[in-house]
Scaffold this active site. Structure first.
Site, mmCIF file in Angstrom:
data_model
loop_
_atom_site.group_PDB
_atom_site.id
_atom_site.type_symbol
_atom_site.label_atom_id
_atom_site.label_comp_id
_atom_site.label_asym_id
_atom_site.label_seq_id
_atom_site.Cartn_x
_atom_site.Cartn_y
_atom_site.Cartn_z
ATOM 1 N N ASP A 199 0.592 -1.354 0.191
ATOM 2 C CA ASP A 199 0.212 0.252 -0.121
ATOM 3 C C ASP A 199 1.032 1.405 0.372
ATOM 4 O O ASP A 199 1.901 1.180 -0.058
ATOM 5 C CB ASP A 199 -0.776 0.208 0.972
ATOM 6 C CG ASP A 199 -2.234 0.545 0.671
ATOM 7 O OD1 ASP A 199 -1.861 1.588 0.203
ATOM 8 O OD2 ASP A 199 -3.188 -0.038 1.252
ATOM 9 N N GLY A 225 4.666 1.521 -1.746
ATOM 10 C CA GLY A 225 5.224 1.267 -2.818
ATOM 11 C C GLY A 225 3.596 1.939 -3.224
ATOM 12 O O GLY A 225 2.365 2.327 -3.101
ATOM 13 N N PHE A 227 0.988 1.900 -6.749
ATOM 14 C CA PHE A 227 0.515 0.353 -7.588
ATOM 15 C C PHE A 227 0.658 1.417 -9.365
ATOM 16 O O PHE A 227 1.016 0.253 -9.985
ATOM 17 C CB PHE A 227 -0.278 -0.426 -7.271
ATOM 18 C CG PHE A 227 -2.001 -0.221 -7.015
ATOM 19 C CD1 PHE A 227 -2.397 1.230 -7.946
ATOM 20 C CD2 PHE A 227 -1.916 -0.306 -5.300
ATOM 21 C CE1 PHE A 227 -3.100 1.901 -7.360
ATOM 22 C CE2 PHE A 227 -3.123 -0.094 -5.275
ATOM 23 C CZ PHE A 227 -3.946 1.658 -5.963
ATOM 24 N N HIS A 245 -12.360 -0.801 -8.481
ATOM 25 C CA HIS A 245 -13.493 -0.053 -8.463
ATOM 26 C C HIS A 245 -13.321 1.685 -8.330
ATOM 27 O O HIS A 245 -14.383 2.292 -8.209
ATOM 28 C CB HIS A 245 -14.914 -0.942 -7.291
ATOM 29 C CG HIS A 245 -14.694 -0.364 -5.964
ATOM 30 N ND1 HIS A 245 -15.984 -0.593 -5.346
ATOM 31 C CD2 HIS A 245 -13.956 0.185 -5.163
ATOM 32 C CE1 HIS A 245 -15.412 0.260 -3.909
ATOM 33 N NE2 HIS A 245 -14.187 -0.113 -4.013
HETATM 34 C C1 LIG Z 1 -10.535 1.324 -1.192
HETATM 35 S S1 LIG Z 1 -8.923 0.861 0.273
HETATM 36 C C2 LIG Z 1 -9.503 -0.895 -0.319
HETATM 37 C C3 LIG Z 1 -8.964 -1.786 1.429
HETATM 38 C C4 LIG Z 1 -8.722 -3.686 1.106
HETATM 39 N N1 LIG Z 1 -8.290 -3.867 0.190
HETATM 40 C C5 LIG Z 1 -10.669 -3.402 1.465
HETATM 41 O O1 LIG Z 1 -10.715 -4.153 0.634
HETATM 42 O O2 LIG Z 1 -11.157 -3.345 2.349
HETATM 43 C C6 LIG Z 1 -8.090 1.231 -1.316
HETATM 44 C C7 LIG Z 1 -6.232 0.751 -0.948
HETATM 45 O O3 LIG Z 1 -5.904 1.173 -1.846
HETATM 46 C C8 LIG Z 1 -4.714 1.582 -1.652
HETATM 47 N N2 LIG Z 1 -4.704 2.719 -3.156
HETATM 48 C C9 LIG Z 1 -4.399 3.896 -3.227
HETATM 49 N N3 LIG Z 1 -3.773 3.836 -4.563
HETATM 50 C C10 LIG Z 1 -3.298 3.948 -4.569
HETATM 51 C C11 LIG Z 1 -1.486 3.959 -4.896
HETATM 52 N N4 LIG Z 1 -1.531 4.241 -6.390
HETATM 53 N N5 LIG Z 1 -0.599 2.938 -4.855
HETATM 54 C C12 LIG Z 1 -0.647 1.800 -4.028
HETATM 55 N N6 LIG Z 1 -2.016 1.168 -2.874
HETATM 56 C C13 LIG Z 1 -3.238 2.554 -3.149
HETATM 57 C C14 LIG Z 1 -5.291 2.673 -0.295
HETATM 58 O O4 LIG Z 1 -4.604 3.323 0.902
HETATM 59 C C15 LIG Z 1 -6.137 1.717 -0.033
HETATM 60 O O5 LIG Z 1 -5.327 1.065 0.846
#
Ligand SMILES: C[S@@+](CC[C@H](N)C(=O)[O-])C[C@H]1O[C@@H](n2cnc3c(N)ncnc32)[C@H](O)[C@@H]1O
Length: 336
Positions: A199, A225, A227, A245
């Protein structure tokens, strides 16, 4: 022929009454207070600092909504609210309702504007920043958001731990792990697994604290990092929950391609979301979640199992399949 009635229309139309009553009950700590001890009206007025005028109506409305029980004037939690809405229990899922109360309830007031403009209606409205930048600027807000994610993924995490053939794999990597509900649940359920939560770097302390709390810190590590910019860490199984989503179609496809690259031959990707039924007429929660993505993100949308399977095939995955998890959630599995 059945006689027409307005009941369903009124139930949906005035649904915000019930919704906000529950959200305020969570905010006021009604369920945590009653988990300590059942109590009568005067005691609850005092403990919850409720004004006399609404206190009885508020608590009896919760009884009528089947969120509390009342016997001989003494209120107590139902089995469900005691398990899931007592802050002192690890099964607490109220974080998502706390976030709904503090943020989404207000932002959904601008739904009509979002439907006309197609634009975000949250703290990022009119700004260049994305949802995550907005949350992560403030440590308290970051923690609240990550905890809320645990609330919304707890049920799915248990179902993924139970329904996927984990004995055939040694390691997993959860993309966008947030606080780490899925990694912690998988590691607790399957002692042979090691895992990574990937994350944004700011998430690290909250993730590591949660792994220590769940007793799996030795087997699950955090890797910070981005993604979109960094290669994904390698593992036998890659999980993406409530990730696709958040993003537009090109970004969804890019993330699936990156997952494919990071997997070994024989590996698998598990995507889970409130996957919409292919005919787009049953999973109301999934469809409303997609409108929530309109409120929250510049390009995000929820999708059907068929759509996700098509994107997986395009990324190189074979034999994609959809499996229901709990409630509105399903997982889509693809093999490399
Ligand atoms: C909607 S949350 C989902 C969290 C978890 N997987 C769940 O199902 O409850 C989206 C996650 O993606 C992470 N995130 C958003 N942009 C990101 C990026 N560019 N690189 C890595 N993680 C990212 C956010 O920090 C967050 O923890």
């Amino acid at each position: 022929m059945s006689a027409a009635t307005p009941e369903h229309i009124m139930q949906v139309g005035m649904g915000f009454w019930a919704s906000k009553t529950l959200l305020s009950a969570v905010e006021l700590g009604v369920f945590s207070t009653l988990a300590e001890a059942p109590a009568d009206l005067p005691t609850l007025e005092r403990k919850l600092a409720l004004h006399r005028r609404p206190a009885r109506d508020f608590l009896d409305a919760l009884v009528a909504l089947k969120l509390l029980e009342r016997e001989n004037g003494v209120y107590r939690n139902t089995a469900d609210t005691d398990l899931f809405l007592d802050r002192a229990k690890p099964s607490y899922i109220g974080g998502i309702l706390e976030m709904a109360n503090a943020r989404l309830y207000g932002f959904w007031g601008s739904l009509t504007e979002a439907l006309r403009t197609g634009e975000v209606q949250n703290e990022s409205k009119g700004k260049e920043e994305d949802l995550f930048t907005a949350h992560y600027a403030e440590p308290d807000r970051l923690r609240r958001f990550l905890t809320a994610m645990s609330g919304i993924s707890a049920g799915a995490a248990h179902a993924i731990a139970a329904n996927f053939p984990w004995k055939d794999h040694k390691s997993f990597m959860d993309v966008g792990s947030a606080q780490g509900m899925v990694p912690a649940t998988l590691a607790c359920a399957h002692p042979h697994l090691t895992g990574i939560g990937f994350d944004l770097p700011a998430v690290k302390p909250v993730f590591e604290e949660f792994m220590a709390h769940r007793g799996v810190a030795g087997r699950v590590r955090f890797q910070g990092g981005n993604f979109f910019e960094d290669p994904l860490p390698k593992a036998d199984v890659i999980v993406m929950g409530h990730i696709l989503h958040d993003w537009d179609l090109d970004q969804k496809k890019l993330l699936l391609r990156k997952a494919f690259e990071a997997l070994p031959k024989g590996g698998a990707v598990i995507v889970y979301d409130a996957i919409i039924d292919d005919d787009r007429r049953e999973n109301a929660f999934g469809l409303l979640m997609s409108l929530n993505m309109l409120i929250e993100t510049p390009g995000g949308f929820d999708y059907t199992g068929e759509e996700c399977q098509d994107w997986m095939r395009e990324a190189g995955f074979s034999k994609p399949r959809v499996e229901p998890l709990v409630g509105p959630d399903s997982m889509v599995i693809g093999l490399k």
